[in-house]
Design a protein around this motif. Structure first.
Motif, mmCIF file in Angstrom:
data_model
loop_
_atom_site.group_PDB
_atom_site.id
_atom_site.type_symbol
_atom_site.label_atom_id
_atom_site.label_comp_id
_atom_site.label_asym_id
_atom_site.label_seq_id
_atom_site.Cartn_x
_atom_site.Cartn_y
_atom_site.Cartn_z
ATOM 1 N N GLY A 50 0.816 -1.224 0.000
ATOM 2 C CA GLY A 50 0.000 0.000 0.000
ATOM 3 C C GLY A 50 0.840 1.261 0.000
ATOM 4 N N PRO A 51 0.231 2.395 0.371
ATOM 5 C CA PRO A 51 0.883 3.696 0.186
ATOM 6 C C PRO A 51 2.142 3.911 1.023
ATOM 7 N N SER A 52 2.352 3.096 2.057
ATOM 8 C CA SER A 52 3.573 3.282 2.848
ATOM 9 C C SER A 52 4.772 2.603 2.186
ATOM 10 N N ALA A 53 4.553 2.044 0.987
ATOM 11 C CA ALA A 53 5.655 1.342 0.307
ATOM 12 C C ALA A 53 5.963 1.980 -1.036
ATOM 13 N N TRP A 54 7.232 1.955 -1.386
ATOM 14 C CA TRP A 54 7.669 2.429 -2.702
ATOM 15 C C TRP A 54 8.729 1.439 -3.199
ATOM 16 N N ALA A 55 8.747 1.183 -4.499
ATOM 17 C CA ALA A 55 9.670 0.168 -5.022
ATOM 18 C C ALA A 55 10.543 0.731 -6.128
ATOM 19 N N ALA A 56 11.719 0.134 -6.268
ATOM 20 C CA ALA A 56 12.629 0.549 -7.332
ATOM 21 C C ALA A 56 13.423 -0.655 -7.815
ATOM 22 N N GLY A 57 13.683 -0.692 -9.126
ATOM 23 C CA GLY A 57 14.611 -1.685 -9.651
ATOM 24 C C GLY A 57 16.016 -1.252 -9.278
ATOM 25 N N CYS A 58 16.836 -2.187 -8.810
ATOM 26 C CA CYS A 58 18.224 -1.834 -8.468
ATOM 27 C C CYS A 58 19.072 -3.097 -8.497
ATOM 28 N N ASP A 59 20.168 -3.029 -9.261
ATOM 29 C CA ASP A 59 21.146 -4.115 -9.247
ATOM 30 C C ASP A 59 22.178 -3.752 -8.175
ATOM 31 N N THR A 60 22.172 -4.484 -7.072
ATOM 32 C CA THR A 60 23.033 -4.097 -5.945
ATOM 33 C C THR A 60 24.526 -4.304 -6.237
ATOM 34 N N THR A 61 24.849 -4.953 -7.364
ATOM 35 C CA THR A 61 26.274 -5.118 -7.688
ATOM 36 C C THR A 61 26.825 -3.880 -8.409
ATOM 37 N N ASP A 62 25.941 -2.937 -8.728
ATOM 38 C CA ASP A 62 26.356 -1.749 -9.481
ATOM 39 C C ASP A 62 26.409 -0.541 -8.527
ATOM 40 N N PRO A 63 27.617 -0.030 -8.241
ATOM 41 C CA PRO A 63 27.750 1.058 -7.259
ATOM 42 C C PRO A 63 26.900 2.279 -7.602
ATOM 43 N N ASP A 64 26.791 2.611 -8.892
ATOM 44 C CA ASP A 64 26.014 3.798 -9.272
ATOM 45 C C ASP A 64 24.529 3.604 -8.980
ATOM 46 N N GLN A 65 24.042 2.383 -9.271
ATOM 47 C CA GLN A 65 22.614 2.132 -9.009
ATOM 48 C C GLN A 65 22.336 2.152 -7.504
ATOM 49 N N VAL A 66 23.253 1.624 -6.718
ATOM 50 C CA VAL A 66 23.033 1.582 -5.265
ATOM 51 C C VAL A 66 23.063 3.005 -4.698
ATOM 52 N N ASP A 67 24.073 3.775 -5.085
ATOM 53 C CA ASP A 67 24.131 5.161 -4.590
ATOM 54 C C ASP A 67 22.905 5.950 -5.064
ATOM 55 N N GLY A 68 22.498 5.721 -6.326
ATOM 56 C CA GLY A 68 21.312 6.401 -6.864
ATOM 57 C C GLY A 68 20.069 6.063 -6.046
#
Ligand SMILES: NC(=O)c1ccc[n+]([C@@H]2O[C@H](COP(=O)([O-])OP(=O)(O)OC[C@H]3O[C@@H](n4cnc5c(N)ncnc54)[C@H](O)[C@@H]3O)[C@@H](O)[C@H]2O)c1
Length: 272
Positions: A50-68
């Motif tokens: 529900g509204p208390s959740a937000w989701a994002a695609g992220c490859d945790t092996t990629d430093p730029d995606q994790v910092d982003g």
């Protein structure tokens, strides 16, 4: 245990353990950010919360995606309090047959991805001067050698040391870091092995007599993330129904019966 006003980031949140933990944290008042390589799966879980959740695609092996990801969380919510670095990957195969690609993937996802996630979280907690709690998903495989899983066990073992060192360094910033070590839990990750017949073997070695379910791990993670664990840091907490209790001796029995005289020798190596 309530987490009202707190923001939690969970990686591997499209999966069994991460999804269950996100649901439980949200039920108890946290705003939850679900991140996963499988962005659609994370968004499906978030929609169920529900509204208390937000989701994002992220490859945790990629430093730029994790910092982003962590920058976006700070932009959206202004804070990060709780982090569950849980994304993981494993393959099964003897050492002789383990390809370097599989070995490297085990370290990329389990070690490098977890390091990048935990570091990104800690850097922002320190920068904002907020206390925080970080939990990392290791495995009983980190402390009990598991044949056919050398890469996975070696990678998870290295996480236990990462957690200890991070806990030591970050204590001065009021940031706690702990590891959770699940035994065999019924999730998409273990489905194939369990379906191939591993379940009977696992059950005969688990004193509590059942496989783990994601909620078993989620409840433990929520404890470690919470103020109930305010003086707990640098630990590696096993959640496995007792499956990793070492060397229970030569003999075994049907322990459900009192006074049983049917004791027998434990199965020897190679016995069927
Ligand atoms: N299920 C078990 O028996 C068991 C036992 C011990 C430890 N673990 C660990 O628990 C954690 C959760 O596993 P699970 O059992 O819920 O399995 P799962 O397969 O349901 O979930 C794992 C999730 O991690 C995600 N993921 C994989 N690589 C990623 C990456 N590079 N970036 C972002 N996300 C990525 C997958 O998409 C998946 O959604 C893992 O770290 C796993 O190693 C599981």
């Amino acid at each position: 245990m309530r987490y009202d006003g707190q923001v939690a980031v969970i990686t591997g949140a499209a999966g069994g353990i991460g999804g269950a933990t996100a649901h439980l944290l949200a039920e108890r008042g946290a705003t939850v950010v679900l991140a996963d390589l499988n962005g659609d799966g994370a968004r499906d879980q978030a929609a169920k919360i529900g509204p208390s959740a937000w989701a994002a695609g992220c490859d945790t092996t990629d430093p730029d995606q994790v910092d982003g990801l962590f920058d976006t969380v700070v932009d959206r919510y202004g804070r990060i309090d709780l982090v569950f670095a849980n994304a993981g990957w494993g393959s099964v195969g003897s050492v002789l047959d383990t390809s370097f690609d599989d070995w490297r993937r085990a370290f990329d996802v389990n070690v490098h991805g977890t390091f990048l996630t935990a570091r990104a979280a800690a850097v922002r907690m320190v920068r904002h001067g907020t206390p925080g709690s970080i939990v990392v998903t290791s495995s009983t495989g980190a402390v009990v050698p598991t044949a056919m899983m050398a890469a996975y066990c070696s990678a998870k073992a290295s996480l236990n040391m990462l957690v200890a060192v991070m806990a030591y360094e970050l204590g001065a910033h009021d940031i706690r870091v702990n590891a959770v070590l699940p035994g065999v839990v019924s999730t998409p990750m273990t489905q194939a092995i369990l379906a191939a017949g591993a379940e009977d073997h696992v059950l005969s070695n688990v004193p509590l007599g059942r496989l783990g379910v994601p909620a078993d791990v989620a409840r433990t993670v929520c404890y470690l993330l919470s103020d109930e664990a305010a003086y707990v840091t640098g630990t590696a907490l096993v959640v496995d129904g007792g499956g990793a209790i070492p060397g229970a001796g030569w003999y075994t029995n049907d322990f459900r019966r009192r006074g049983a005289t049917t004791w027998r020798l434990q199965r020897s190596r190679g016995a069927r």
